[in-house]
Design an enzyme around this catalytic site. Structure first.
Site, PDB file in Angstrom:
ATOM      1  N   ARG A  36     -14.242 -44.025 -16.005  1.00 48.08           N
ATOM      2  CA  ARG A  36     -13.738 -42.703 -15.621  1.00 48.08           C
ATOM      3  C   ARG A  36     -14.756 -41.571 -15.818  1.00 48.08           C
ATOM      4  O   ARG A  36     -14.602 -40.487 -16.114  1.00 48.08           O
ATOM      5  CB  ARG A  36     -12.533 -42.251 -16.046  1.00 48.08           C
ATOM      6  CG  ARG A  36     -11.649 -41.314 -14.746  1.00 48.08           C
ATOM      7  CD  ARG A  36     -10.299 -41.215 -15.153  1.00 48.08           C
ATOM      8  NE  ARG A  36      -9.405 -42.026 -15.153  1.00 48.08           N
ATOM      9  CZ  ARG A  36      -8.481 -42.284 -16.149  1.00 48.08           C
ATOM     10  NH1 ARG A  36      -8.258 -41.109 -17.074  1.00 48.08           N
ATOM     11  NH2 ARG A  36      -7.866 -43.440 -16.448  1.00 48.08           N
ATOM     12  N   ARG A  40     -13.030 -35.869 -13.301  1.00 47.80           N
ATOM     13  CA  ARG A  40     -12.488 -34.270 -13.664  1.00 47.80           C
ATOM     14  C   ARG A  40     -13.082 -33.757 -14.654  1.00 47.80           C
ATOM     15  O   ARG A  40     -13.163 -32.489 -14.918  1.00 47.80           O
ATOM     16  CB  ARG A  40     -11.059 -34.341 -13.498  1.00 47.80           C
ATOM     17  CG  ARG A  40     -10.343 -34.539 -12.021  1.00 47.80           C
ATOM     18  CD  ARG A  40      -8.952 -34.641 -12.075  1.00 47.80           C
ATOM     19  NE  ARG A  40      -8.493 -35.705 -12.465  1.00 47.80           N
ATOM     20  CZ  ARG A  40      -7.303 -36.108 -12.908  1.00 47.80           C
ATOM     21  NH1 ARG A  40      -6.352 -35.170 -12.457  1.00 47.80           N
ATOM     22  NH2 ARG A  40      -6.786 -37.207 -13.389  1.00 47.80           N
ATOM     23  N   ARG A  49     -16.194 -32.669  -5.361  1.00 54.74           N
ATOM     24  CA  ARG A  49     -15.088 -32.750  -4.709  1.00 54.74           C
ATOM     25  C   ARG A  49     -13.873 -31.851  -4.096  1.00 54.74           C
ATOM     26  O   ARG A  49     -13.125 -32.247  -3.472  1.00 54.74           O
ATOM     27  CB  ARG A  49     -13.966 -33.681  -5.799  1.00 54.74           C
ATOM     28  CG  ARG A  49     -14.398 -35.103  -5.896  1.00 54.74           C
ATOM     29  CD  ARG A  49     -13.739 -36.134  -4.826  1.00 54.74           C
ATOM     30  NE  ARG A  49     -12.555 -35.734  -4.516  1.00 54.74           N
ATOM     31  CZ  ARG A  49     -11.064 -35.636  -5.231  1.00 54.74           C
ATOM     32  NH1 ARG A  49     -11.329 -36.564  -6.201  1.00 54.74           N
ATOM     33  NH2 ARG A  49      -9.868 -35.529  -4.822  1.00 54.74           N
ATOM     34  N   ASP A  85     -11.664 -46.092  -6.038  1.00 55.55           N
ATOM     35  CA  ASP A  85     -10.142 -46.124  -6.649  1.00 55.55           C
ATOM     36  C   ASP A  85      -9.565 -47.343  -6.314  1.00 55.55           C
ATOM     37  O   ASP A  85      -9.946 -48.410  -5.292  1.00 55.55           O
ATOM     38  CB  ASP A  85      -9.435 -45.210  -5.695  1.00 55.55           C
ATOM     39  CG  ASP A  85      -8.133 -44.949  -6.453  1.00 55.55           C
ATOM     40  OD1 ASP A  85      -8.025 -43.897  -7.198  1.00 55.55           O
ATOM     41  OD2 ASP A  85      -7.074 -45.394  -6.053  1.00 55.55           O
ATOM     42  N   TYR A 160       1.613 -51.700  -7.615  1.00 58.21           N
ATOM     43  CA  TYR A 160       1.625 -50.465  -6.896  1.00 58.21           C
ATOM     44  C   TYR A 160       2.351 -50.657  -5.451  1.00 58.21           C
ATOM     45  O   TYR A 160       3.105 -49.808  -4.956  1.00 58.21           O
ATOM     46  CB  TYR A 160       0.211 -49.860  -6.520  1.00 58.21           C
ATOM     47  CG  TYR A 160      -0.232 -49.168  -7.475  1.00 58.21           C
ATOM     48  CD1 TYR A 160       0.025 -47.966  -7.967  1.00 58.21           C
ATOM     49  CD2 TYR A 160      -1.475 -49.385  -8.239  1.00 58.21           C
ATOM     50  CE1 TYR A 160      -0.429 -47.440  -8.955  1.00 58.21           C
ATOM     51  CE2 TYR A 160      -2.191 -49.003  -9.113  1.00 58.21           C
ATOM     52  CZ  TYR A 160      -1.662 -47.706  -9.543  1.00 58.21           C
ATOM     53  OH  TYR A 160      -2.280 -46.908 -10.620  1.00 58.21           O
TER      54      TYR A 160
END
Length: 357
Positions: A36, A40, A49, A85, A160
């Site tokens: 990652r 962010r 983004r 992702d 998921y």
């Protein structure tokens, strides 16, 4: 690699530290990258983004190229990992889902029955041309820095789909696995096909290594992992090895009891989260398969340690580097992904420390 491998590694990168370490060689310095790392924690990522939904961003080649390359420019890491992702191949294949801020992937209609499994679409490489285009852009952008391909493993994708989103206990997933094993294996066969096709698209486009993320597999016992997951993970690594002579990395969270079995799935490198010291992890894998030699490990600084101040970070980095010397090779990384509030300058200093140690 088997004789049927048809995609060759980039010869100009054969001495890249990450690729040398992944093959058990002696790199000129310990390679480092961060899970990652394109995310962010970087202000330039947030600017790029802004106003663009996650899945749309993952399917916009220019944006994927820019975001993937950002941490290489800023931190001087030894590899870029494709900005993507875990659920992207499900979305691209036609599964109705969205990534909800503060929650994560949410599936519109959770999968619970054999009929649901039968109706589940399988991704084909032609459904993700944007990913292949982005890789082409990145190979030119990155130059001598290797590019790692990315995919979520079948168990994590299944979780998921069955839970409908992130889950603490995975109760619906385990209930299906235990009560309807035939349905479970049919589901994982389909998800293995999807994962393989997603990775094939990336490998064919030119990535230099791949990492398979099984984020939630630590929820399983060793016995359940061996019965319900391992055969499918093995198939992925075997077929990728037949396609290309590139390193393969396997990573999961909370997998201390599964490390030996995960190594047997066929990856060249096993990622270790922060809960198990690297020397202990290497010993566990060696004991599980003494004939396999000393394993190459990846990890495993606790992402939360980055908030404790530089003296603590420096101490922990040096400890992990020492523990990594007990393995057959070491790629420095975190024990999971960079947390959003992390100071990027700390990551840059870690790279400098690892390279100079």
């Amino acid at each position: 690699m088997t004789n049927s491998a048809s995609v060759s590694a980039r010869r100009d990168l054969l001495d890249a530290p990450l690729l040398v370490a992944a093959r058990g060689g002696a790199p000129r310095h310990t390679p480092v990258w961060f899970m990652r790392q394109a995310g962010r924690s970087l202000p330039e990522y947030r600017r790029a983004r802004e106003g663009v939904p996650m899945l749309e961003a993952c399917l916009t080649p220019d944006l994927v190229c820019e975001i993937t390359a950002q941490p290489v420019r800023r931190h001087n890491v030894d590899a870029a990992i494709l900005f993507s992702d875990i659920v992207l191949p499900l979305y691209a294949s036609g599964v109705e889902l969205e990534i909800v801020a503060g929650t994560g992937p949410v599936v519109a209609e959770p999968l619970r029955t054999a009929a649901d499994v039968a109706a589940l679409p399988v991704l084909v490489p032609e459904q993700v041309p944007q990913v292949s285009e982005a890789i082409g852009l990145l190979l030119r952008e990155l130059g001598q820095t290797p590019l790692i391909g990315f995919a979520g493993a079948p168990f994590t994708l299944a979780s998921y789909l069955v839970e409908g989103g992130p889950s603490r206990n995975h109760e619906h997933t385990k209930a299906l696995m235990y009560s309807e094993p035939n349905t479970w294996h049919a589901l994982l066969e389909k998800l293995t096909d999807t994962t393989l096709n997603f990775l094939r698209a990336q490998v064919t486009a030119g990535v230099d290594a791949v990492q398979l993320f099984d984020s939630w597999v630590g929820a399983l016992s060793l016995r359940d992992y061996q019965e319900f997951v391992l055969p499918h993970s093995k198939r992925i690594f075997q077929e990728i090895a037949e396609l290309a002579d590139i390193p393969k990395i396997h990573f999961g969270v909370g997998t201390g009891e599964l490390l030996g079995a995960m190594r047997s799935a066929g990856a060249d490198v096993v990622g270790v989260d922060w809960r198990v010291p690297l020397d202990v992890a290497a010993q566990r894998m060696r004991e599980a398969d003494p004939s396999g030699g000393y394993p190459v490990v990846q990890g495993n600084l606790d992402p939360a340690a980055l908030f404790a101040g530089w003296p603590v970070v420096e101490r922990e980095v040096k400890r992990i580097l020492a523990e990594g010397k007990q393995a057959g090779g070491h790629i420095f990384n975190l024990g999971h992904g960079v947390l959003p509030a992390t100071d990027p300058d700390v990551l840059t200093r870690i790279v400098e420390l690892v390279h100079n140690s």
